[in-house]
Design an enzyme around this catalytic site. Structure first.
Site, PDB file in Angstrom:
ATOM      1  N   ASP A   1       0.577  -1.097  -0.100  1.00 39.91           N
ATOM      2  CA  ASP A   1       0.067  -0.073  -0.073  1.00 39.91           C
ATOM      3  C   ASP A   1       0.956   1.306  -0.010  1.00 39.91           C
ATOM      4  O   ASP A   1       0.423   2.363  -0.031  1.00 39.91           O
ATOM      5  CB  ASP A   1      -0.963  -0.006   1.129  1.00 39.91           C
ATOM      6  N   SER A   2       2.232   1.034  -0.054  1.00 40.69           N
ATOM      7  CA  SER A   2       3.087   2.216  -0.177  1.00 40.69           C
ATOM      8  C   SER A   2       2.821   2.516  -1.505  1.00 40.69           C
ATOM      9  O   SER A   2       3.010   3.819  -2.072  1.00 40.69           O
ATOM     10  CB  SER A   2       4.689   1.759  -0.008  1.00 40.69           C
TER      11      SER A   2
ATOM     12  N   ASP B   1      -1.135  -6.176  -0.557  1.00 43.81           N
ATOM     13  CA  ASP B   1      -1.283  -5.338   0.862  1.00 43.81           C
ATOM     14  C   ASP B   1      -2.936  -5.298   0.952  1.00 43.81           C
ATOM     15  O   ASP B   1      -3.596  -4.950   0.206  1.00 43.81           O
ATOM     16  CB  ASP B   1      -0.676  -4.376   1.037  1.00 43.81           C
TER      17      ASP B   1
ATOM     18  N   LYS C   1      -1.119  -9.478   2.547  1.00 44.19           N
ATOM     19  CA  LYS C   1      -0.333  -9.019   3.946  1.00 44.19           C
ATOM     20  C   LYS C   1      -1.247  -7.996   4.685  1.00 44.19           C
ATOM     21  O   LYS C   1      -1.821  -7.295   4.057  1.00 44.19           O
ATOM     22  CB  LYS C   1       0.816  -8.464   3.570  1.00 44.19           C
TER      23      LYS C   1
ATOM     24  N   GLU D   1      -1.188  -5.549   8.525  1.00 42.56           N
ATOM     25  CA  GLU D   1      -0.273  -5.209   9.579  1.00 42.56           C
ATOM     26  C   GLU D   1      -1.186  -5.505  11.068  1.00 42.56           C
ATOM     27  O   GLU D   1      -2.279  -5.549  11.408  1.00 42.56           O
ATOM     28  CB  GLU D   1      -0.315  -3.451   9.612  1.00 42.56           C
TER      29      GLU D   1
ATOM     30  N   GLU E   1       9.438  -4.127  10.202  1.00 43.53           N
ATOM     31  CA  GLU E   1       9.851  -2.943   9.643  1.00 43.53           C
ATOM     32  C   GLU E   1      10.486  -1.978  10.739  1.00 43.53           C
ATOM     33  O   GLU E   1       9.637  -1.715  12.061  1.00 43.53           O
ATOM     34  CB  GLU E   1       8.630  -2.195   8.881  1.00 43.53           C
TER      35      GLU E   1
HETATM   36  O1  KIV Z   1       3.582  -1.160   1.325  1.00 46.28           O
HETATM   37  C1  KIV Z   1       4.972  -1.354   1.352  1.00 46.28           C
HETATM   38  O2  KIV Z   1       5.559  -1.080   0.510  1.00 46.28           O
HETATM   39  C2  KIV Z   1       5.271  -2.201   2.602  1.00 46.28           C
HETATM   40  C3  KIV Z   1       6.635  -2.427   2.627  1.00 46.28           C
HETATM   41  C4  KIV Z   1       7.292  -1.291   3.402  1.00 46.28           C
HETATM   42  C5  KIV Z   1       7.110  -3.821   3.621  1.00 46.28           C
HETATM   43  O3  KIV Z   1       4.387  -2.787   3.317  1.00 46.28           O
END
Ligand code: KIV
Length: 307
Positions: free
Chosen positions: A54-55, A93, A123, A125, A192
């Site tokens: 989600d970056s 994510d 993924k 959090e 992280e």
């Molecule tokens: O969203 C993302 O890019 C991430 C990485 C920093 C692991 O969660």
């Protein structure tokens, strides 16, 4: 910075392939990917896991945090990355509040990323607080990667991008988080911004791989945001990243050269311009002898004002 080619995989990797890499003691390289062409390159480079992180909210869409990213956006980019890959395991994510509100909602959204997006895993959090959610999703047959330490979706609660787990209490909480998500069925854990020594100690105590970002070399693998790796951003590079190429400078130079060539009439040349043979052109423009005869008879307006 090795240029040794990775062995080609014949089919798409799964979480079993990742477990095998881990069991064989191979350090696992993971990168984020958000679009079709980059995913193709990373897949061809033999990167075993690609994270549609989600970056993307910040590095692709220009948002100020990951909190703004929606399921629709994640799905759109996940589909593109899946289309661009043949071998890499694609992990999608789960965006802010798409999980952890209700078990049904979490499962439904994980299912959308898998079924409609084509991801091989999701993924999410959170450590202990997300363990029940992980359990629910894993029980439905969806592989889950966990993400603890600095969790960007909680940035407003954490108060900034700070290294996590530096006090007795916070460090022990991270250990508990790691064990809780492993127990819940996660197949891997992103760590992280965790001190190197603590990340190594957590890694030693687990039976699933840790994938570090800003967590030192003692993790089972590493993940980086691909735009950091490629030097694509003009402004900020996190301390834990390394530019392997300066794409910002290279792309800017190419765009400037193109602009100058267009202005000077140096692009395109004949090489970039489609051609047609003389006969066909004369037919189009009404320049054949038959055209001339017809025009003379009807006295019509010539197709070609040069006639
Ligand atoms: O969203 C993302 O890019 C991430 C990485 C920093 C692991 O969660």
């Amino acid at each position: 910075m090795s240029s040794t080619p990775s062995p080609r995989q014949e089919s798409r990797l799964t979480i079993s392939s990742i477990a095998k890499l881990y069991a064989d003691g191979e350090r696992i390289a993971m990168l984020t990917a958000y679009d079709y062409p980059t995913a193709r390159i990373l897949d061809d480079a033999g990167i075993p896991m690609l994270l549609v992180g989600d970056s993307l909210g910040q590095v692709m869409l220009g948002y100020d945090s990951t909190v703004r990213v929606t399921m629709t956006e994640m799905l759109h980019h996940t589909k593109a990355v899946v289309r661009g890959t043949k071998h890499s395991l694609v992990v999608a994510d789960m965006p802010f509040l798409s999980y952890g509100v209700t078990p049904e909602g979490s499962l439904e959204n994980a299912g959308i990323l898998m079924r409609d997006g084509g991801a091989g895993a999701v993924k999410l959090e959170g450590g202990e607080r997300s363990a029940r959610t992980i359990e629910t999703i894993v029980r439905a047959g969806i592989p889950v990667m966990s993400h603890i330490g600095l969790t960007p979706q909680s940035i407003h609660q954490l108060g900034g991008h700070r290294v996590q787990g530096k006090t007795r209490e916070a460090g022990r909480q991270l250990l508990s988080d790691a064990l809780a998500v492993q127990q819940a069925g996660a197949f891997a854990i992103v760590l992280e911004l965790v001190p190197e020594q603590l990340a190594a100690a957590i890694t030693e105590r687990l039976t699933i791989p840790t994938i570090g970002i800003g967590a030192g070399a003692g993790c089972s693998g590493q993940v980086q945001v691909v735009t950091d790796l490629l030097g694509l951003s003009a402004e900020f590079t996190p301390k834990h990243a390394r530019h392997y190429v300066e794409l910002y400078t290279i792309i800017k130079g190419a765009a400037e050269a193109y602009r100058a060539d267009v202005a000077a009439g140096a692009f395109p040349t004949r090489e970039q311009s489609p051609q047609i043979d003389e006969v066909a052109l004369n037919e189009i423009l009404g320049r054949t002898p038959a055209d001339r005869a017809e025009m003379a008879q009807v006295g019509g307006i010539p197709l070609d004002r040069d006639l």
